[in-house]
Design an enzyme around this catalytic site. Structure first.
Site, PDB file in Angstrom:
ATOM      1  CG  HIS A 219      -8.979 -10.484   7.612  1.00  0.00           C
ATOM      2  ND1 HIS A 219     -10.238  -9.919   7.680  1.00  0.00           N
ATOM      3  CD2 HIS A 219      -8.109  -9.455   7.815  1.00  0.00           C
ATOM      4  CE1 HIS A 219     -10.131  -8.621   7.900  1.00  0.00           C
ATOM      5  NE2 HIS A 219      -8.859  -8.319   8.000  1.00  0.00           N
TER       6      HIS A 219
ATOM      7  CE1 TYR B  48      -8.780   0.162   0.200  1.00  0.00           C
ATOM      8  CE2 TYR B  48      -7.644  -0.284   2.272  1.00  0.00           C
ATOM      9  CZ  TYR B  48      -7.654   0.267   1.001  1.00  0.00           C
ATOM     10  OH  TYR B  48      -6.534   0.925   0.536  1.00  0.00           O
TER      11      TYR B  48
ATOM     12  CG  HIS C 177       1.307   3.577  17.580  1.00  0.00           C
ATOM     13  ND1 HIS C 177       2.310   2.648  17.391  1.00  0.00           N
ATOM     14  CD2 HIS C 177       1.737   4.388  18.588  1.00  0.00           C
ATOM     15  CE1 HIS C 177       3.302   2.895  18.227  1.00  0.00           C
ATOM     16  NE2 HIS C 177       2.979   3.939  18.960  1.00  0.00           N
TER      17      HIS C 177
ATOM     18  CE  LYS D  71      -3.538  -3.542  11.921  1.00  0.00           C
ATOM     19  NZ  LYS D  71      -2.223  -3.509  11.223  1.00  0.00           N
TER      20      LYS D  71
ATOM     21  CG  ASP E  38       1.714  -5.735   7.597  1.00  0.00           C
ATOM     22  OD1 ASP E  38       1.724  -4.548   7.984  1.00  0.00           O
ATOM     23  OD2 ASP E  38       1.854  -6.051   6.407  1.00  0.00           O
ATOM     24  CB  SER E  39      -4.253  -6.884   8.131  1.00  0.00           C
ATOM     25  OG  SER E  39      -4.431  -5.616   8.742  1.00  0.00           O
TER      26      SER E  39
ATOM     27  CE  LYS F 176     -13.967  -6.913  10.051  1.00  0.00           C
ATOM     28  NZ  LYS F 176     -13.325  -5.574  10.193  1.00  0.00           N
TER      29      LYS F 176
END
EC number: 3.6.1.66
Length: 222
Positions: free
Chosen positions: A203, A169, A20, A24, A80-81, A190
């Site tokens: 990542h 961040y 949600h 992301k 999940d990061s 990026k």
């Protein structure tokens, strides 16, 4: 970290993104945009957000992916990061979003990280090493899961530096080998590309590339 002895490949034309989080979802849509596959989100299907009670990225990714896959009856992908700061013993880590509070105030989260760094005397560049982690999980309704890890190392700067399209961040994270923070970069700068040079840079781009190479048939790739 995938169990290749029980490895599966996606055979459908639709993938449920178990998230949600608008930032992301935007990044996953950008990275997976070249696939010949429809992406639908948990929010679009009205699925609830499960409580992330795990203590590792793998545990939380599985919780989210399995909840969506079970509720919708189809293959689901979760991410999940988090940001892991060396001088803070890996914190905030799996609690990265929690540091932003219930309102997801990322300015607050960045200030908290900086305050903690100041407390431990981590003021010089060499003392402010960090890495972003992305752990993707594919889950099937029968409970089978597969995981794919991506990381990008760098250091933290202060104050935040913005200018591109970012969230979380990003404005305080400067990846190794770059002179701009993630927050100053375009999506192309990026992430790079999972299909061509210069290859995956972020990542999340790295975890997505591993996911696609391992679990997506060539027929749905560009």
């Amino acid at each position: 970290m995938t169990d290749t002895t029980a490895h599966r490949r996606i055979d459908g034309r639709r993938l449920l993104v178990a998230s949600h989080n608008s930032g992301k979802i935007r990044e996953l849509d950008f990275l997976l945009g070249g696939l010949k596959m429809e992406l639908v989100t948990a929010g679009e299907l009205g699925l609830p957000e499960p409580a992330e009670t795990g203590t590792t990225f793998v545990e939380n990714a599985r919780i989210k992916a399995l909840a969506a896959a079970t509720a919708a009856g189809e293959v689901a992908l979760s991410d999940d990061s988090g940001l892991c700061v060396e001088a803070l013993g890996g914190a905030p880590g799996v609690y990265t979003a929690d540091w932003a509070g219930p309102d997801r105030d990322w300015d607050r989260a960045m200030r908290l990280v900086e305050e903690e760094l100041q407390k431990v005397g981590a003021t010089a560049p060499g003392q402010r090493k960090a890495k972003f982690v992305s752990l993707l999980c594919l889950a099937w309704p029968d409970g089978h899961t597969q995981e794919y890890l991506g990381e990008r190392e760098g250091e933290l700067v202060w104050p935040p530096r913005r200018g591109g399209v970012s969230y979380g961040y990003d404005p305080v994270f400067m990846p190794d080998g770059e002179d701009k923070t993630f927050g100053q970069m375009t999506a192309e700068e990026k992430h790079g590309s999972i299909w061509a040079a210069p290859g995956p840079l972020s990542h999340r781009a790295r975890s997505v590339q591993r996911l696609v190479e391992a679990a997506f048939p060539e027929g749905i790739r560009p």
